[in-house]
Design an enzyme around this catalytic site. Sequence first.
Site, PDB file in Angstrom:
ATOM      1  N   SER A 291       0.836  -1.196   0.000  1.00 37.38           N
ATOM      2  CA  SER A 291       0.000   0.000   0.000  1.00 37.38           C
ATOM      3  C   SER A 291       0.870   1.245   0.000  1.00 37.38           C
ATOM      4  CB  SER A 291      -0.924  -0.029   1.218  1.00 37.38           C
ATOM      5  OG  SER A 291      -0.745   1.117   2.014  1.00 37.38           O
ATOM      6  N   LYS A 292       0.520   2.165  -0.886  1.00 31.59           N
ATOM      7  CA  LYS A 292       1.276   3.402  -1.040  1.00 31.59           C
ATOM      8  C   LYS A 292       1.368   4.158   0.277  1.00 31.59           C
ATOM      9  CE  LYS A 292       0.421   5.427  -5.421  1.00 31.59           C
ATOM     10  NZ  LYS A 292      -0.153   6.525  -6.172  1.00 31.59           N
ATOM     11  N   ARG A 293       0.325   4.024   1.084  1.00 29.37           N
ATOM     12  CA  ARG A 293       0.277   4.747   2.344  1.00 29.37           C
ATOM     13  C   ARG A 293       1.216   4.122   3.370  1.00 29.37           C
ATOM     14  NH1 ARG A 293      -3.382   3.966   5.732  1.00 29.37           N
ATOM     15  NH2 ARG A 293      -4.596   2.675   4.299  1.00 29.37           N
ATOM     16  N   ARG A 294       1.238   2.782   3.388  1.00 26.55           N
ATOM     17  CA  ARG A 294       1.985   2.073   4.432  1.00 26.55           C
ATOM     18  C   ARG A 294       3.422   1.731   4.041  1.00 26.55           C
ATOM     19  NH1 ARG A 294      -2.178  -1.646   4.987  1.00 26.55           N
ATOM     20  NH2 ARG A 294      -0.966  -2.845   3.517  1.00 26.55           N
TER      21      ARG A 294
ATOM     22  N   VAL B 186       6.738   2.064  -2.135  1.00 27.33           N
ATOM     23  CA  VAL B 186       6.336   1.272  -3.302  1.00 27.33           C
ATOM     24  C   VAL B 186       7.091   1.633  -4.569  1.00 27.33           C
ATOM     25  CG1 VAL B 186       4.013   0.650  -2.549  1.00 27.33           C
ATOM     26  CG2 VAL B 186       4.363   2.789  -3.739  1.00 27.33           C
TER      27      VAL B 186
END
Length: 469
Positions: free
Chosen positions: A239-242, A245
């Site tokens: 996930s881009k947030r976590r 990437v």
Amino acid sequence: MSEVRTRFAPSPTGFLHVGSARTALFNWAFARRYGGKLLLRIEDTDRDRSTPESERAVIEGLEWLGIDWDEGPLRQSAFADRHRAAVERLLASGSAYRCVCTAAQLEERRQATIAAGEKWTYDRRCRDLDLGADVGPHTVRLRLPKSGDLGWDDLVFGKSGQDASEIGDRIIQRSDGQPLYHLAVVVDDLAMGITHVIRGADHHPNTPLQIALYRALEAEPPEFAHVPLIVAASGKKLSKRRDPVSVQNFREQGYLAPALRNWLIRIGWSHGDQEVFSSDEICALFDLAAVNRSAARADGDKLLWLNQHYLKELPASSLAEMLAPFLSAEVGREVPVNAELTALAELQRERGKTLSEMARLSRWFVVEEVDYDAKAVAKHLKPTVEPALRELRDGLAKLDTWSRDAIEAVFLSVLSAQGDMKMGRLAQPVRVAVTGGTVSPGIFETLDVLGQSRTLARINRALELIDVG
Ligand code: GLU
């Protein structure tokens, strides 16, 4: 085997995702292993989403990782004529037909089919109408056999395929004349003589239709190898947030290119229990046969370990050069690469696991004013240590030659003058005085790289703190 030709075919619509970078790496390693060629084909036919910045990010990311290609970058948009010619050929041979169903009509029929509890594929309404070029706005569809196996032996997934009846007659050219992805990719792979299509497993479901296209074009499909996608260590989608990437994210976090490359090649591929692979070893040893079928977990600890391994191997001068931009970002001004910074880099090389961590741990070295940690000050800069600290400052001020050993000698003489004071009782206050906190390399080395005048200024500042405290 005839000459191996692989390709990396990114769509330039964002950054270089680590999963894509790994696909590129696998294509590169496979081509190198078999003395073949790697082509870079930028799939920029989606004009609305493709940007030159994204193309640059992809190319920079590949170059940074040390992935070189033999042909390209070729832009798919330059091959519009050949895509159109292939559609004409398919129309002429009857393998494709014109369709005038509008998007709204298709949607209505799709909804009705689904409401009736059936699976929708195009209902072939225009298939036998034999519509000519003068029919007005139309799409072009591939005429699939109504049934029949569209199978292949995937070099990673093994026997794969689908029956033509499950796919239906799909659009290969839009009403504005733009080819669809499937058509463009097959026509280009054929024209470029690609022998092995190595790509993410997200394309596995696209392959039956592409095989149908090869057959319709009366050509042999290449070999296919679908590589399982990278998932987070938890097993969840990245996930881009976590998670970091993009290759750029990793680079900004202070990972070295050989570490990221080594980490990526090992996600889903192994060679015995070897963990560390140089670029040459990757090219000599990589094989698709050893690529794992199951989703590949990204183990962040492994990456840190590899990064530290490569950090340790760097010559100090290169390390200093790489550290400088991170330190500059840390303190908001340009930190020059010079002999002092090289000495610091040598001292810190075993400490941070990434360049950014190393920069954080080296902040004390570049700040004008030390940021004193209140807890460390309260604990270590006490009036009881003041006499020793003053004596140390005076001793250090008298040194003509500033060296690690000379500094040690001053410490030892202060300790004995203070009635056999323990080294830790003096070293820790000095550490707080010159770095602001309690973590730094060995105290003599720390003072040595900091230099005489900065050391004295900082000890003086600490003495003021004690006075005030
Ligand atoms: N351009 C496609 C993508 O970025 C890849 C196409 C392919 O490898 O066949 O997903």
